[in-house]
Design a protein around this motif. Structure first.
Motif, mmCIF file in Angstrom:
data_model
loop_
_atom_site.group_PDB
_atom_site.id
_atom_site.type_symbol
_atom_site.label_atom_id
_atom_site.label_comp_id
_atom_site.label_asym_id
_atom_site.label_seq_id
_atom_site.Cartn_x
_atom_site.Cartn_y
_atom_site.Cartn_z
ATOM 1 N N VAL A 12 8.098 80.381 35.699
ATOM 2 C CA VAL A 12 7.227 81.398 35.094
ATOM 3 C C VAL A 12 7.255 81.257 33.577
ATOM 4 N N GLY A 13 8.423 81.033 33.009
ATOM 5 C CA GLY A 13 8.531 80.851 31.558
ATOM 6 C C GLY A 13 7.714 79.677 31.069
ATOM 7 N N MET A 14 7.767 78.568 31.800
ATOM 8 C CA MET A 14 7.011 77.383 31.405
ATOM 9 C C MET A 14 5.512 77.611 31.537
ATOM 10 N N ALA A 15 5.092 78.289 32.592
ATOM 11 C CA ALA A 15 3.662 78.580 32.770
ATOM 12 C C ALA A 15 3.163 79.518 31.680
ATOM 13 N N MET A 50 4.374 71.003 24.508
ATOM 14 C CA MET A 50 4.945 72.097 23.716
ATOM 15 C C MET A 50 5.017 73.404 24.504
ATOM 16 N N GLY A 51 4.000 73.706 25.300
ATOM 17 C CA GLY A 51 3.964 74.968 26.039
ATOM 18 C C GLY A 51 5.142 75.144 26.986
ATOM 19 N N PRO A 52 5.337 74.211 27.913
ATOM 20 C CA PRO A 52 6.486 74.350 28.824
ATOM 21 C C PRO A 52 7.832 74.325 28.098
ATOM 22 N N ALA A 53 7.950 73.533 27.039
ATOM 23 C CA ALA A 53 9.213 73.486 26.297
ATOM 24 C C ALA A 53 9.506 74.833 25.645
ATOM 25 N N LEU A 54 8.510 75.421 25.006
ATOM 26 C CA LEU A 54 8.710 76.729 24.386
ATOM 27 C C LEU A 54 8.952 77.807 25.437
ATOM 28 N N VAL A 62 15.928 84.748 26.925
ATOM 29 C CA VAL A 62 15.916 86.048 27.607
ATOM 30 C C VAL A 62 17.106 86.144 28.553
ATOM 31 N N GLU A 63 17.395 85.059 29.239
ATOM 32 C CA GLU A 63 18.526 85.037 30.171
ATOM 33 C C GLU A 63 19.859 85.227 29.438
ATOM 34 N N GLU A 64 19.981 84.638 28.244
ATOM 35 C CA GLU A 64 21.217 84.731 27.470
ATOM 36 C C GLU A 64 21.303 86.015 26.647
ATOM 37 N N GLY A 65 20.184 86.705 26.481
ATOM 38 C CA GLY A 65 20.179 87.923 25.684
ATOM 39 C C GLY A 65 19.978 87.678 24.195
ATOM 40 N N ASP A 66 19.642 86.442 23.819
ATOM 41 C CA ASP A 66 19.405 86.075 22.420
ATOM 42 C C ASP A 66 18.220 85.118 22.407
ATOM 43 N N LEU A 67 17.115 85.532 21.796
ATOM 44 C CA LEU A 67 15.907 84.711 21.841
ATOM 45 C C LEU A 67 16.074 83.370 21.136
ATOM 46 N N PHE A 68 17.072 83.250 20.273
ATOM 47 C CA PHE A 68 17.322 81.989 19.585
ATOM 48 C C PHE A 68 18.498 81.232 20.189
ATOM 49 N N ALA A 69 18.866 81.560 21.413
ATOM 50 C CA ALA A 69 20.026 80.940 22.064
ATOM 51 C C ALA A 69 19.843 79.430 22.217
ATOM 52 N N ALA A 70 18.636 78.990 22.552
ATOM 53 C CA ALA A 70 18.397 77.556 22.723
ATOM 54 C C ALA A 70 18.585 76.829 21.394
ATOM 55 N N ARG A 71 18.099 77.425 20.321
ATOM 56 C CA ARG A 71 18.256 76.805 19.003
ATOM 57 C C ARG A 71 19.724 76.698 18.633
ATOM 58 N N HIS A 72 20.495 77.751 18.881
ATOM 59 C CA HIS A 72 21.920 77.729 18.561
ATOM 60 C C HIS A 72 22.649 76.671 19.388
ATOM 61 N N LYS A 73 22.293 76.565 20.652
ATOM 62 C CA LYS A 73 22.959 75.586 21.527
ATOM 63 C C LYS A 73 22.631 74.159 21.085
ATOM 64 N N ILE A 74 21.373 73.920 20.742
ATOM 65 C CA ILE A 74 20.985 72.575 20.287
ATOM 66 C C ILE A 74 21.658 72.247 18.962
ATOM 67 N N ARG A 75 21.718 73.225 18.061
ATOM 68 C CA ARG A 75 22.358 72.990 16.749
ATOM 69 C C ARG A 75 23.823 72.631 16.935
ATOM 70 N N ARG A 76 24.529 73.344 17.817
ATOM 71 C CA ARG A 76 25.945 73.028 18.064
ATOM 72 C C ARG A 76 26.096 71.606 18.615
ATOM 73 N N GLY A 77 25.192 71.212 19.500
ATOM 74 C CA GLY A 77 25.245 69.870 20.054
ATOM 75 C C GLY A 77 24.996 68.793 19.006
ATOM 76 N N VAL A 78 24.046 69.053 18.125
ATOM 77 C CA VAL A 78 23.736 68.078 17.062
ATOM 78 C C VAL A 78 24.896 67.990 16.084
ATOM 79 N N GLU A 79 25.494 69.132 15.740
ATOM 80 C CA GLU A 79 26.629 69.102 14.813
ATOM 81 C C GLU A 79 27.831 68.384 15.425
ATOM 82 N N ALA A 80 27.984 68.484 16.732
ATOM 83 C CA ALA A 80 29.104 67.799 17.392
ATOM 84 C C ALA A 80 28.926 66.289 17.361
ATOM 85 N N VAL A 81 27.677 65.845 17.433
ATOM 86 C CA VAL A 81 27.393 64.403 17.421
ATOM 87 C C VAL A 81 27.483 63.840 16.011
ATOM 88 N N ALA A 82 27.018 64.619 15.041
ATOM 89 C CA ALA A 82 26.970 64.123 13.647
ATOM 90 C C ALA A 82 28.318 64.075 12.990
#
Length: 82
Positions: A12-15, A50-54, A62-82
């Motif tokens: 539903v989110g992707m649609a 872009m639509g399904p990704a967003l 929404v599931e995590e309770g923080d609308l920027f949760a995906a951004r935070h998770k990706i940032r942590r992953g990138v910082e771990a690699v760099a």
């Protein structure tokens, strides 16, 4: 059970993400003087990607309770690699 809930939530989110990006791009293109130059840039971001990704990112937020949760998770992953 869990896979059904996952598919329902993220499906539903992707649609909704697809529809949101589609109608947003359509609306921006109708704005006088702004629509043509911005429309060119929007064409570089395909709605089908872009639509399904967003939508999935929003569903995760929404599931995590923080609308920027995906951004935070990706940032942590990138910082771990760099």
């Amino acid at each position: 059970q869990a896979s059904e809930r996952f598919m329902r939530t993220y499906g539903v989110g992707m649609a909704l993400g697809y529809l949101g990006v589609h109608f947003s791009k359509k609306l921006v293109r109708k704005i006088p003087l702004l629509g043509r130059p911005v429309g060119f840039v929007l064409d570089l971001l395909p709605t089908s990607v872009m639509g399904p990704a967003l939508g999935a990112a929003l569903a995760y937020g929404v599931e995590e309770g923080d609308l920027f949760a995906a951004r935070h998770k990706i940032r942590r992953g990138v910082e771990a690699v760099a």
